[in-house]
Design an enzyme around this catalytic site. Structure first.
Site, mmCIF file in Angstrom:
data_model
loop_
_atom_site.group_PDB
_atom_site.id
_atom_site.type_symbol
_atom_site.label_atom_id
_atom_site.label_comp_id
_atom_site.label_asym_id
_atom_site.label_seq_id
_atom_site.Cartn_x
_atom_site.Cartn_y
_atom_site.Cartn_z
ATOM 1 N N GLY A 1 1.300 1.654 5.450
ATOM 2 C CA GLY A 1 0.246 1.451 4.461
ATOM 3 C C GLY A 1 -0.079 -0.001 4.151
ATOM 4 O O GLY A 1 -1.214 -0.339 3.839
ATOM 5 N N ASP B 1 0.967 -1.452 -0.341
ATOM 6 C CA ASP B 1 -0.397 -1.032 -0.650
ATOM 7 C C ASP B 1 -0.465 -0.364 -2.017
ATOM 8 O O ASP B 1 -1.386 -0.594 -2.782
ATOM 9 C CB ASP B 1 -0.943 -0.089 0.436
ATOM 10 C CG ASP B 1 0.024 1.038 0.781
ATOM 11 O OD1 ASP B 1 1.194 1.003 0.337
ATOM 12 O OD2 ASP B 1 -0.383 1.964 1.503
ATOM 13 N N ASP C 1 3.324 4.368 -6.505
ATOM 14 C CA ASP C 1 2.939 5.625 -7.142
ATOM 15 C C ASP C 1 4.086 6.067 -8.036
ATOM 16 O O ASP C 1 4.135 5.727 -9.211
ATOM 17 C CB ASP C 1 2.603 6.640 -6.054
ATOM 18 C CG ASP C 1 1.986 7.912 -6.594
ATOM 19 O OD1 ASP C 1 2.241 8.243 -7.762
ATOM 20 O OD2 ASP C 1 1.253 8.596 -5.865
ATOM 21 N N LYS D 1 -0.174 2.914 -9.798
ATOM 22 C CA LYS D 1 -0.529 4.041 -10.666
ATOM 23 C C LYS D 1 0.518 4.111 -11.768
ATOM 24 O O LYS D 1 1.602 4.653 -11.561
ATOM 25 C CB LYS D 1 -0.474 5.354 -9.879
ATOM 26 C CG LYS D 1 -1.499 5.508 -8.787
ATOM 27 C CD LYS D 1 -1.425 6.938 -8.317
ATOM 28 C CE LYS D 1 -1.984 7.119 -6.952
ATOM 29 N NZ LYS D 1 -1.754 8.479 -6.439
ATOM 30 N N PHE E 1 -5.054 10.866 -6.075
ATOM 31 C CA PHE E 1 -4.680 10.542 -4.699
ATOM 32 C C PHE E 1 -5.801 9.722 -4.062
ATOM 33 O O PHE E 1 -6.942 10.158 -4.009
ATOM 34 C CB PHE E 1 -4.425 11.813 -3.895
ATOM 35 C CG PHE E 1 -3.763 11.537 -2.587
ATOM 36 C CD1 PHE E 1 -2.400 11.266 -2.528
ATOM 37 C CD2 PHE E 1 -4.501 11.510 -1.406
ATOM 38 C CE1 PHE E 1 -1.787 10.987 -1.317
ATOM 39 C CE2 PHE E 1 -3.894 11.230 -0.195
ATOM 40 C CZ PHE E 1 -2.532 10.970 -0.147
ATOM 41 N N VAL E 2 -5.438 8.514 -3.602
ATOM 42 C CA VAL E 2 -6.450 7.614 -3.049
ATOM 43 C C VAL E 2 -6.232 7.372 -1.556
ATOM 44 O O VAL E 2 -5.118 7.521 -1.059
ATOM 45 C CB VAL E 2 -6.476 6.254 -3.793
ATOM 46 C CG1 VAL E 2 -6.949 6.439 -5.228
ATOM 47 C CG2 VAL E 2 -5.118 5.566 -3.763
ATOM 48 N N ARG F 1 -7.144 5.305 6.879
ATOM 49 C CA ARG F 1 -6.478 4.022 6.646
ATOM 50 C C ARG F 1 -7.424 2.850 6.893
ATOM 51 O O ARG F 1 -7.261 1.782 6.334
ATOM 52 C CB ARG F 1 -5.270 3.854 7.582
ATOM 53 C CG ARG F 1 -4.091 4.769 7.306
ATOM 54 C CD ARG F 1 -2.879 4.289 8.094
ATOM 55 N NE ARG F 1 -1.831 5.279 8.223
ATOM 56 C CZ ARG F 1 -0.833 5.449 7.348
ATOM 57 N NH1 ARG F 1 -0.767 4.692 6.279
ATOM 58 N NH2 ARG F 1 0.088 6.357 7.556
#
Ligand code: PRP
Ligand code: GUN
Ligand code: MG
Length: 184
Positions: free
Chosen positions: A48, A104, A107, A135, A156-157, A169
């Site tokens: 990511g 990136d 969460d 987040k 969710f991104v 991606r």
């Protein structure tokens, strides 16, 4: 690529490419101030963090080296399993190094909390974290994060390195998926 390429799969654009570019430049300035006189070992968390690593590192002027780790706590789903596995370890010895982990997204915080402890136990002189997105609502673990690009809501991104089942991606922005894409 713009949102129209994603058709009905994308719900909203949360962070544009321009906003990412501008915020990463501010973060790089802060990093240059904080690490003056030191050398940084940037550790990118595959896969990511590839975009953030490429963009952030080019804005930092402090001498640095780059290394990569691949860890996985998600598999192909949208929820953290909480179990972190090392898929690829660092090539370099981190002892005595000033490590800046590049991510990136944070969460649940489980991946980074585990990684930070892991790198400190290998004798890193310091371990800090830079992330493009965080987040806050999802924080299950307290992790101190020195550099945060954007606080985003608990959705969710995808894009800018973030995938859903390995797709999206390469989007240059961060967006949310339409629920029908992953709720089936
Ligand atoms: O804070 P957490 O809840 O632990 O989640 C954050 C991690 O999850 C994602 O990686 P993922 O494991 O999906 O792998 P990828 O980077 O290869 O997409 C993301 O890139 C972070 O590394
Ligand atoms: N693609 C993606 N991966 C994540 N890993 C943890 N949170 C997220 C998220 O919102 N999107
Ligand atoms: Mg990751």
């Amino acid at each position: 690529m713009d949102t129209t390429d994603m058709g009905e799969k994308l719900k909203d654009v949360l962070v544009t490419a321009e906003q990412l570019d501008q915020r990463l430049a501010e973060m790089a300035e802060e990093i240059d101030r904080d690490y003056a006189g030191k050398e940084i070992l940037l550790v990118g968390v595959l896969r990511g963090a590839v975009m953030v690593m490429a963009d952030l590192s080019r804005k930092i002027h402090t001498p640095l080296e780059m290394d990569w780790m691949a860890v996985s706590s998600y598999g192909s789903g949208t929820k953290s399993s909480g179990v972190v596995r090392i898929l690829k370890d660092l090539d370099q010895d981190v002892s005595g190094r000033h490590v800046l982990i590049v991510e990136d997204i944070i969460d649940s915080g489980l991946t980074l909390s585990w990684l930070r402890t892991n790198l400190l136990s290998r004798g890193a002189a310091s371990v800090r974290i830079a992330t493009a997105l965080r987040k806050p609502a999802a924080a299950k673990v307290e992790v101190e994060v020195a550099y945060v690009g954007f606080e985003i809501p608990n959705e969710f991104v995808v894009g800018y390195g973030l995938d859903y089942a390995e797709k999206y991606r390469n989007l240059p922005f961060v967006g949310t998926l339409a629920p029908h894409v992953y709720e089936n």
